[in-house]
Design an enzyme around this catalytic site. Sequence first.
Site, PDB file in Angstrom:
ATOM      1  N   ASP A 160     -10.896   6.507  -0.459  1.00 34.25           N
ATOM      2  CA  ASP A 160     -10.405   5.311   0.232  1.00 34.25           C
ATOM      3  C   ASP A 160     -10.658   4.117  -0.677  1.00 34.25           C
ATOM      4  O   ASP A 160     -11.787   3.638  -0.800  1.00 34.25           O
ATOM      5  CB  ASP A 160     -11.119   5.143   1.574  1.00 34.25           C
ATOM      6  CG  ASP A 160     -10.597   3.930   2.351  1.00 34.25           C
ATOM      7  OD1 ASP A 160      -9.759   3.193   1.808  1.00 34.25           O
ATOM      8  OD2 ASP A 160     -11.040   3.731   3.502  1.00 34.25           O
ATOM      9  N   PHE A 192     -16.924   2.940   6.119  1.00 38.17           N
ATOM     10  CA  PHE A 192     -16.003   2.055   6.839  1.00 38.17           C
ATOM     11  C   PHE A 192     -14.588   2.383   6.395  1.00 38.17           C
ATOM     12  O   PHE A 192     -14.242   2.241   5.222  1.00 38.17           O
ATOM     13  CB  PHE A 192     -16.282   0.564   6.591  1.00 38.17           C
ATOM     14  CG  PHE A 192     -15.333  -0.301   7.386  1.00 38.17           C
ATOM     15  CD1 PHE A 192     -15.631  -0.660   8.697  1.00 38.17           C
ATOM     16  CD2 PHE A 192     -14.107  -0.700   6.852  1.00 38.17           C
ATOM     17  CE1 PHE A 192     -14.726  -1.413   9.449  1.00 38.17           C
ATOM     18  CE2 PHE A 192     -13.208  -1.455   7.603  1.00 38.17           C
ATOM     19  CZ  PHE A 192     -13.520  -1.810   8.903  1.00 38.17           C
ATOM     20  N   LYS A 241      -4.963  -3.700   1.516  1.00 38.05           N
ATOM     21  CA  LYS A 241      -5.460  -5.032   1.191  1.00 38.05           C
ATOM     22  C   LYS A 241      -4.676  -5.699   0.042  1.00 38.05           C
ATOM     23  O   LYS A 241      -3.615  -6.244   0.280  1.00 38.05           O
ATOM     24  CB  LYS A 241      -6.965  -4.980   0.944  1.00 38.05           C
ATOM     25  CG  LYS A 241      -7.703  -4.680   2.260  1.00 38.05           C
ATOM     26  CD  LYS A 241      -9.203  -4.906   2.221  1.00 38.05           C
ATOM     27  CE  LYS A 241      -9.770  -4.850   3.638  1.00 38.05           C
ATOM     28  NZ  LYS A 241     -10.678  -3.752   3.884  1.00 38.05           N
TER      29      LYS A 241
HETATM   30  C1  PLP Z   1     -10.616  -2.903   5.103  1.00 35.20           C
HETATM   31  C2  PLP Z   1     -10.732  -1.447   4.902  1.00 35.20           C
HETATM   32  C3  PLP Z   1      -9.972  -0.546   5.663  1.00 35.20           C
HETATM   33  C4  PLP Z   1      -9.110  -0.992   6.822  1.00 35.20           C
HETATM   34  O1  PLP Z   1      -8.069  -1.818   6.428  1.00 35.20           O
HETATM   35  P1  PLP Z   1      -7.272  -2.654   7.539  1.00 35.20           P
HETATM   36  O2  PLP Z   1      -6.120  -3.230   6.785  1.00 35.20           O
HETATM   37  O3  PLP Z   1      -8.197  -3.699   8.062  1.00 35.20           O
HETATM   38  O4  PLP Z   1      -6.858  -1.698   8.598  1.00 35.20           O
HETATM   39  C5  PLP Z   1     -10.067   0.789   5.368  1.00 35.20           C
HETATM   40  N1  PLP Z   1     -10.865   1.231   4.381  1.00 35.20           N
HETATM   41  C6  PLP Z   1     -11.619   0.398   3.627  1.00 35.20           C
HETATM   42  C7  PLP Z   1     -12.471   0.951   2.553  1.00 35.20           C
HETATM   43  C8  PLP Z   1     -11.580  -0.973   3.879  1.00 35.20           C
HETATM   44  O5  PLP Z   1     -12.349  -1.793   3.160  1.00 35.20           O
END
Ligand code: PLP
Length: 414
Positions: free
Chosen positions: A236, A151, A265
């Site tokens: 990520d 994700f 985040k």
């Molecule tokens: C939440 C998330 C994203 C996307 O972040 P948004 O601010 O919602 O665009 C990307 N990578 C990971 C691992 C995430 O948990």
Amino acid sequence: MTNISAPAPAEIAADRPPAPGADRLAHNYHPLPVTLTSGRGAWVTGTDSRRYLDCLAAYSAVNFGHSNPQLLAVAHAQLDRLTLTSRAFDNDKLDEFAAALTDLTGTQMYLPMNTGAEAVESAIKVARAWGYRVKGVPAGQANIIVMDGNFHGRTTTIVSFSDDPSAYEDFGPFTPGFRRVPFGDATAVAEAIDANTVAVLLEPIQGEAGVIIPPADYLPSVRAITEQQSVLLICDEVQSGLGRTGATLESQRQGVTADLITLGKALGGGIVPVSGVVGRADVLGVLRPGEHGSTFGGNPLAAAVGREVVSILRTGRYQEAARRHGELLRKMLEPALGNGLTAIRNAGLWFGLDIDPAVGTGRDVCMRLMEQGVLAKDTHVQTVRLAPPLVITESEIETVVSALSRALDFSSER
Ligand SMILES: *Cc1c(COP(=O)(O)O)cnc(C)c1O
């Protein structure tokens, strides 16, 4: 095993009249039937005047607690001074933020963006440009290796390499140039790499997939393979980073230095969206003026808040709390194994709980938890995620556990 005292989810939902204007909102979420009006620390208050213990923390964007006074003070001060300039001009907050963030993460350069998906998109673009300009990959031929169950956000390029039908179905045509391999299998990564591979993109722990933790030697092996093959490693850490797992960076906790790291985040302290890519200067340095940007990325309000988030993380206090309270919560949840839970996975204060189907679905359990005053979120039908703000106290953890024990009907006394 089923808790007969818990009201059926349908009954709870039926009690709630649709909010005015609810039909004007696109249906891209299926929220629990609770409407929140304020928050402080690990707690939020609803329009029903009930207080709820927040065990989602906005998917870890609120790691440092709701209304964190230190972050709010900085945000308020900056609101009155300067909020947005665009990058057509420099602002007096951004350089300092970049220096502090790269120091904190042991990296060399920061590319500011706003949301997590934008950070990932940016890393993909940078990796491709690096491939063509530095590695010498023929034009248009770059490929990036990604993981099953990944994700990385919701943009069209990112959903192009998702294996979750609800993320990609009906959103094609898709962006080419990605190869998916099983998560946790370093040999599969090695086998997928060819001369045109520019990067391996992965979450050090897969969050949305249900807090999936790879074998301990996985990330170091992928690092060794990518280094040998002159392939970038992109971690990520939008959700795993910035304290959640007990470390500033989960990749570093697993003994690995990535070439690029995406952050988001929690970087915005739960106040404003702040994200970006940190990493090697010779990689991020391939971008030339005008090739990539964002109207809001690096704005002074974001930079001021992000700078304060870095200060908070520098104390190590939240990382330590995540480790200590994560262990405590794990210990307290263990009696539920085989008693409503079929698996408990955690890294720090990040939990994936697999629900025994005999007890109900993850959503059923989240509804019962809500009735007990605890807010959590299900994922992939049978999993409930717990990720409370890292300010959660021992007694609040006890509150979570007793709510769960009622929702799952497990007890160490029986
Ligand atoms: C939440 C998330 C994203 C996307 O972040 P948004 O601010 O919602 O665009 C990307 N990578 C990971 C691992 C995430 O948990």
